[in-house]
Write a protein that holds these residues in place. Structure first.
Motif, short mmCIF file in Angstrom:
data_model
loop_
_atom_site.label_atom_id
_atom_site.label_comp_id
_atom_site.label_asym_id
_atom_site.label_seq_id
_atom_site.Cartn_x
_atom_site.Cartn_y
_atom_site.Cartn_z
N VAL A 1 0.97 -1.36 0.06
CA VAL A 1 0.00 0.00 0.00
C VAL A 1 1.03 1.38 0.02
O VAL A 1 0.56 2.03 -0.89
CB VAL A 1 -1.07 0.14 1.42
N LEU A 2 2.04 1.37 0.74
CA LEU A 2 2.77 2.48 0.97
C LEU A 2 3.48 2.55 -0.45
O LEU A 2 3.64 3.79 -0.88
CB LEU A 2 3.86 2.33 1.92
N ALA A 3 3.88 1.58 -1.24
CA ALA A 3 4.49 1.62 -2.53
C ALA A 3 3.34 2.21 -3.38
O ALA A 3 3.79 3.23 -4.35
CB ALA A 3 4.84 0.33 -2.83
N ILE A 4 2.12 1.92 -3.30
CA ILE A 4 1.17 2.13 -4.40
C ILE A 4 0.79 3.91 -4.11
O ILE A 4 0.64 4.77 -5.07
CB ILE A 4 -0.21 1.48 -4.24
N GLN A 5 0.71 4.23 -2.94
CA GLN A 5 0.47 5.33 -2.46
C GLN A 5 1.71 6.43 -2.95
O GLN A 5 1.40 7.48 -3.41
CB GLN A 5 0.28 5.47 -1.01
N SER A 6 2.94 6.03 -2.97
CA SER A 6 4.00 6.63 -3.31
C SER A 6 3.84 6.95 -4.89
O SER A 6 3.97 7.87 -5.40
CB SER A 6 5.39 5.89 -3.16
N ILE A 7 3.71 6.01 -5.60
CA ILE A 7 3.44 6.08 -7.07
C ILE A 7 2.07 6.94 -7.43
O ILE A 7 2.30 7.92 -8.28
CB ILE A 7 3.02 4.67 -7.95
N TYR A 8 1.19 7.04 -6.74
CA TYR A 8 -0.14 7.71 -6.81
C TYR A 8 0.38 9.26 -6.53
O TYR A 8 -0.08 10.21 -7.12
CB TYR A 8 -1.13 7.43 -5.97
N TRP A 9 1.06 9.74 -5.92
CA TRP A 9 1.28 10.96 -5.16
C TRP A 9 2.25 11.47 -6.44
O TRP A 9 2.67 12.92 -6.38
CB TRP A 9 1.92 11.06 -3.85
N GLU A 10 2.93 10.71 -7.04
CA GLU A 10 3.83 11.06 -8.19
C GLU A 10 3.09 11.23 -9.69
O GLU A 10 3.56 11.61 -10.59
CB GLU A 10 5.08 10.19 -8.35
N GLY A 11 1.93 10.94 -9.41
CA GLY A 11 0.85 11.12 -10.34
C GLY A 11 0.32 9.85 -11.28
O GLY A 11 -0.42 9.84 -12.18
N GLY A 12 0.80 8.73 -10.64
CA GLY A 12 0.14 7.55 -11.37
C GLY A 12 -1.20 7.38 -11.04
O GLY A 12 -1.75 7.65 -10.06
N ARG A 13 -2.09 6.87 -12.11
CA ARG A 13 -3.36 6.81 -12.06
C ARG A 13 -4.11 5.30 -12.52
O ARG A 13 -5.01 4.79 -11.93
CB ARG A 13 -4.02 7.73 -12.66
N TYR A 14 -3.37 4.95 -13.59
CA TYR A 14 -4.06 3.56 -13.87
C TYR A 14 -3.00 2.57 -13.59
O TYR A 14 -1.90 2.12 -14.18
CB TYR A 14 -4.05 3.94 -15.48
N PHE A 15 -3.39 1.46 -12.90
CA PHE A 15 -2.81 0.29 -12.35
C PHE A 15 -3.20 -0.83 -12.72
O PHE A 15 -4.32 -1.23 -12.67
CB PHE A 15 -2.70 0.37 -10.70
N TRP A 16 -2.44 -1.81 -13.45
CA TRP A 16 -2.77 -3.18 -13.83
C TRP A 16 -1.72 -4.13 -13.06
O TRP A 16 -0.67 -4.16 -12.93
CB TRP A 16 -2.55 -3.07 -15.42
N ILE A 17 -2.37 -4.74 -11.93
CA ILE A 17 -1.69 -5.54 -10.90
C ILE A 17 -1.97 -7.04 -11.13
O ILE A 17 -3.28 -7.41 -10.90
CB ILE A 17 -2.29 -4.68 -9.62
#
Length: 379
Positions: free
Chosen positions: A197-213
């Motif tokens: 979750v912390l890693a995803i949040q980090s990407i999100y705050w850098e502007g990442g929006r579309y995640f294929w997991i």
């Protein structure tokens, strides 16, 4: 006749335009993960994966622990993008359409030992997301200086890109290699997912929006687990796979999907697609002959034993005998008929088959094709 021809051309153009409008048109991919999606990170940092890796598709080693392409390569091609360059590969790289931060042996949590001690990469997911943050800021600073514009992604690409993630299996197997019981490995899953979750949040705050997991695969069917960890949990199912290992993978996957449900609420601008690669790989390994494959639990490239796997003599390993170099870790005659490449990773042919099952969203939650992964919350 001429009018009919013009009408047909107009219809074809209209159909093409509609198809384009109906897709996300991802301009870039940023990938995070382990060896399932490493296109050269570990090779660049700690020594190249030598031959016969890469022999089927590239005709030479290409940084991948595979005879050819990985699922992420097929994803890139399907979106009209070039194969991803590894972030750590500094020679001859082009990042204009994304970058790959995955390294073989990576975990979500920091590993419990060095690479030499544990066999797991020090470049865990928190390091990968830190590298991504650095890559974003430094690449944009260079572009603003008028440098490397053709080799780096445009600023708007970061919010429009597809973020692909395939990681978690090594966190589970690492627990077994540290002599944890199955129940003890299960008890680590909440903490593993907290770090995720912390890693995803980090990407999100850098502007990442579309995640294929991708969820984690049935590692209880892989030769390196069956050969090395069988004494830890000897029970096998009717297909010869280690049952306790696969049950742990399934528990992790359920918790991962639940975690993504919470992230959808906490990060409302993000779009998450959960992809059940476990079921796809399980079907392939369980019914190999039905899908044109053979010997599903036996490595194509390896040396000896029931599974053609030896942790001391890996794929491509050579020894000196009577003053001559002898190749022991040989590849099988026809990798296109095999599922497992080197005891740990899948072959080019298996990766292609897996990609073909997931690309249209049949195994996704929500069930959307990858080209529409930016619109999953709206469908």
């Amino acid at each position: 006749m001429a009018s009919r021809c013009c009408l047909l051309q107009w219809l074809l153009l209209a159909i093409a335009a509609a198809a384009a409008a109906d897709s996300c048109n991802f301009p870039a991919i940023f990938n995070f993960g382990d060896s399932n999606s490493d296109t050269g990170g570990l090779s660049a940092a700690f020594g190249a994966a030598g031959p016969p890796h890469g022999e089927t598709f590239f005709g030479k080693p290409a940084g991948r622990y595979c005879d050819g392409r990985l699922v992420v390569d097929f994803i890139a091609s399907s979106l009209g993008l070039p194969f991803l360059s590894a972030y750590l590969d500094s020679v001859g790289t082009n990042f204009s359409h994304g970058a790959n931060f995955a390294t073989a042996g990576s975990t979500i949590r920091p590993p419990f030992g060095t690479l030499r001690q544990s066999g797991f990469s020090p470049i865990a997911m928190d390091v990968q997301t830190w590298q991504f943050s650095q890559f974003k800021s430094r690449s944009q600073a260079l572009i603003q200086q008028g440098l490397f514009k053709d080799q780096l992604p445009k600023e708007e690409y970061f919010s429009r890109a597809l973020y692909t993630i395939d990681i978690g299996q090594n966190d589970l197997t690492e627990g077994y290699f540290r002599n944890l019981t199955t129940e003890e490995v299960k008890s680590t899953i909440p903490d593993i997912l907290d770090k995720f979750v912390l890693a995803i949040q980090s990407i999100y705050w850098e502007g990442g929006r579309y995640f294929w997991i991708h969820n984690t695969g049935p590692f209880g069917c892989l030769p390196y687990v069956l050969d090395t960890l069988s004494l830890r949990a000897p029970e096998v199912d009717r297909f010869g796979c280690g049952s306790p290992f696969n049950h742990v993978a399934q528990l992790f996957n359920r918790k991962l999907n639940e975690t993504l449900g919470r992230l959808r609420k906490d990060l409302p601008l993000a779009v998450f697609t959960y992809v059940d690669v476990f079921s796809v790989k399980r079907e392939l390994l369980s019914h190999a002959h039905r899908h044109g494959f053979e010997l599903p639990l036996v490595s194509c490239c390896g040396h000896g034993g029931r599974y053609n796997y030896n942790k001391e003599i890996g794929c491509g390993a050579k020894v000196i005998r009577n003053g001559k170099e002898v190749l022991l870790g040989k590849a099988c005659e026809d990798p296109s008929k095999r599922i497992v490449w080197d005891g740990v990773h899948y072959t080019d042919a298996a990766n292609k088959w897996i990609f073909e099952q997931i690309v249209e969203g049949k195994f996704s939650d929500p069930p959307v094709p990858i080209r529409l992964a930016c619109k999953a919350n709206k469908l």
